[in-house]
Design a protein around this motif. Structure first.
Motif, PDB file in Angstrom:
ATOM      1  N   ASP A  85       1.118  -1.225  -0.094  1.00  0.00           N
ATOM      2  CA  ASP A  85      -0.051   0.119   0.030  1.00  0.00           C
ATOM      3  C   ASP A  85       0.730   1.303  -0.079  1.00  0.00           C
ATOM      4  OD1 ASP A  85      -2.375   1.287  -0.123  1.00  0.00           O
ATOM      5  OD2 ASP A  85      -3.045   0.616   1.923  1.00  0.00           O
ATOM      6  N   LEU A  86       0.726   2.111  -1.158  1.00  0.00           N
ATOM      7  CA  LEU A  86       1.453   3.231  -1.262  1.00  0.00           C
ATOM      8  C   LEU A  86       1.181   4.054   0.049  1.00  0.00           C
ATOM      9  CD1 LEU A  86       3.597   4.159  -3.214  1.00  0.00           C
ATOM     10  CD2 LEU A  86       1.636   5.203  -4.599  1.00  0.00           C
ATOM     11  N   ARG A  87       2.115   4.802   0.711  1.00  0.00           N
ATOM     12  CA  ARG A  87       2.185   5.889   1.476  1.00  0.00           C
ATOM     13  C   ARG A  87       1.552   7.031   1.009  1.00  0.00           C
ATOM     14  NH1 ARG A  87       4.846   6.372   7.360  1.00  0.00           N
ATOM     15  NH2 ARG A  87       4.490   3.946   7.696  1.00  0.00           N
ATOM     16  N   ALA A  91       2.298  11.779   4.444  1.00  0.00           N
ATOM     17  CA  ALA A  91       1.949  11.175   5.596  1.00  0.00           C
ATOM     18  C   ALA A  91       3.070  10.493   6.289  1.00  0.00           C
ATOM     19  CB  ALA A  91       0.956  10.047   4.943  1.00  0.00           C
ATOM     20  N   ASN A  92       2.672  10.800   7.763  1.00  0.00           N
ATOM     21  CA  ASN A  92       3.866  10.488   8.618  1.00  0.00           C
ATOM     22  C   ASN A  92       3.343   9.366   9.608  1.00  0.00           C
ATOM     23  OD1 ASN A  92       1.778  11.761  10.225  1.00  0.00           O
ATOM     24  ND2 ASN A  92       3.286  13.023  11.274  1.00  0.00           N
ATOM     25  N   HIS A  93       1.999   8.690   9.305  1.00  0.00           N
ATOM     26  CA  HIS A  93       1.569   7.590   9.860  1.00  0.00           C
ATOM     27  C   HIS A  93       0.894   6.641   8.761  1.00  0.00           C
ATOM     28  CE1 HIS A  93      -2.687   8.436   9.980  1.00  0.00           C
ATOM     29  NE2 HIS A  93      -2.299   9.485  10.131  1.00  0.00           N
ATOM     30  N   PHE A  94       0.778   5.378   9.022  1.00  0.00           N
ATOM     31  CA  PHE A  94       0.101   4.599   8.229  1.00  0.00           C
ATOM     32  C   PHE A  94      -1.439   4.691   8.350  1.00  0.00           C
ATOM     33  CE2 PHE A  94      -0.667  -0.181   6.928  1.00  0.00           C
ATOM     34  CZ  PHE A  94      -0.659   0.182   5.659  1.00  0.00           C
ATOM     35  N   HIS A  95      -2.156   4.615   7.273  1.00  0.00           N
ATOM     36  CA  HIS A  95      -3.462   4.930   7.290  1.00  0.00           C
ATOM     37  C   HIS A  95      -4.220   3.491   7.699  1.00  0.00           C
ATOM     38  CE1 HIS A  95      -2.679   4.033   3.004  1.00  0.00           C
ATOM     39  NE2 HIS A  95      -3.676   2.969   3.266  1.00  0.00           N
ATOM     40  N   GLU A 108     -10.278   2.722   2.743  1.00  0.00           N
ATOM     41  CA  GLU A 108      -8.907   3.213   3.518  1.00  0.00           C
ATOM     42  C   GLU A 108      -9.543   4.757   4.393  1.00  0.00           C
ATOM     43  OE1 GLU A 108      -5.836   4.376   1.011  1.00  0.00           O
ATOM     44  OE2 GLU A 108      -5.485   2.271   0.555  1.00  0.00           O
ATOM     45  N   ILE A 109      -8.945   4.796   5.667  1.00  0.00           N
ATOM     46  CA  ILE A 109      -9.270   5.948   6.358  1.00  0.00           C
ATOM     47  C   ILE A 109      -7.963   6.756   6.397  1.00  0.00           C
ATOM     48  CG2 ILE A 109      -9.880   6.809   8.840  1.00  0.00           C
ATOM     49  CD1 ILE A 109     -11.449   4.443   9.232  1.00  0.00           C
TER      50      ILE A 109
END
Lengths: 162, 162
Positions: A85-87, A91-95, A108-109
DNA sequence: CTTTCGAATTATAATAATTACAATCAAATA
DNA sequence: TATTTGATTGTAATTATTATAATTCGAAAG
C-alpha cells in the motif's frame, strides 16, 4: 504524479540505490493503482504489461526495498498474501483500513484517529510507538444498503480467496 | 482452568461439533500457553507431547474451527506465519498488541481503548464494525532501558523482519 | 571510446506455510 | 450387528516467498 516519482528517485539515491527501469515501472504501477491493495503477484502482472521482461523476484525485491524506505507499507489482511500500500504523500503515519466481510472491499481511512490512544499506550506501557496497524472488519456501507434492499444475493469477493 | 474447557466443549456442542481427544489436547496447549503467540507449527509440536499421534493437518483444522467459534483469534504480525491467540474469558473484543522491533517480544493490551474511535468510524463511514485488529510497532520498555544503559553499544537498530 | 567493477536482474530451484485428498477409524444409530 | 456419518491420519499438492548462480547493465576510470 511526475514529481512523486522524482521524490522517490531522490529517496533511493540518498541511500545510494538507483531508480532502474524495472523499479520505475513498479513504482508507476503502484501510483496508478493507489486505491487498490495489490499483492506482489498483482503488481508483477501489471508491471509485466509495461516491462514484459521483468521477473517476479525483482518485483518482490523492489517492494521489499520500497517498504524499507517507507514508500509503501506491507500489510496482511489475513488471506494469506501480503499486500503493498503506497503511503500517501506527506503522511507520517500509516492509514487505517475497513475490510468488508461480505464483499471483500477494502476502504481506507486517512484521518489519524489514534492520537489519544497512542499517548495513553506510550505512557501506560512505556512503549515507544514507531508505527501502527489498525484494521476494522465488518460490513461496508454498500453491503448494508444492499442487504436491507435485496435480501442475500451471493456477492463475489474482490479477492480470489483460494 | 477446567471450567474453561467445559465452556469450550459446550460451545462446540451447541454447533454439533465434538470435543475429541485431539481437540481437547489442542485447547489444553492453548490454555497453558495463553501468554504466548503460537504458530500452528508451535501448537503442533506442543500437542505432540501430549498426544503423539496427532497430525499437523488436524491441528490446522482444529485451530480453524476454534477461530470460527471465536475461541481463538488468528493474527499475523507480518513475519509470514499465522499465530493463534486465545480470547480472554468474557472478552467481547479482540485485544491489542505491542510488537517490539528490537527484541521481537509481543505484549498484550487487554483494555478496550477503541470505543471512541469505533463510534466515529461507524458514524462517519457507515461501517458496521464486527471486529478489529490493532498492533503497535515500536520499542518495548525493556529495550528502552537497555538502550539507555548501553547507549553506544550498537548503532544498528534495524528490524529484520525475517 | 573501451575496460572494469559492482550492483541489479533473470530464470530457476529451494523452502516454508497451508490446504486438499483418499484411506482409515470410531462413535452413533437403526 | 450392520450402517452411516464425521473425524483423523499421512501424504501429496499448492501457494507464497526467498535464495542461488549466472548474466547483464551502467557508471566511473583510464
Amino acid at each position: 504524479m511526475e514529481h512523486r516519482i522524482e521524490k522517490i528517485k531522490k529517496q533511493l539515491q540518498s541511500q545510494s540505490y538507483k531508480l532502474t527501469p524495472q523499479r520505475e515501472a513498479t513504482v508507476l504501477v503502484l501510483l496508478e493503482h493507489e486505491e487498490d491493495h495489490l499483492s506482489a503477484e498483482d503488481v508483477y502482472l501489471l508491471v509485466k504489461e509495461k516491462a514484459p521482461e521483468i521477473g517476479l523476484a525483482t518485483v518482490y525485491r523492489t517492494l521489499e526495498l520500497l517498504n524499507e524506505l517507507e514508500v509503501v507499507d506491507k500489510i496482511n489482511f489475513g488471506d494469506g498474501v501480503s499486500r503493498y500500500d503506497l503511503r500517501k504523500e506527506g503522511a507520517n503515519h500509516f492509514h487505517h483500513h475497513l475490510v468488508c466481510m461480505e464483499c471483500g472491499a477494502v476502504d481506507e481511512i486517512q484521518e489519524d484517529l489514534l492520537g489519544d490512544v497512542e499517548s495513553i499506550v506510550e505512557r501506560d506501557f512505556q512503549f515507544k510507538i514507531k508505527d501502527h496497524r489498525l484494521t476494522f472488519h465488518g460490513v461496508c456501507h454498500r453491503c448494508q444498503t444492499e442487504d436491507t434492499a435485496a435480501a442475500s444475493e451471493t456477492e463475489e469477493t474482490e479477492y480470489s480467496s483460494k
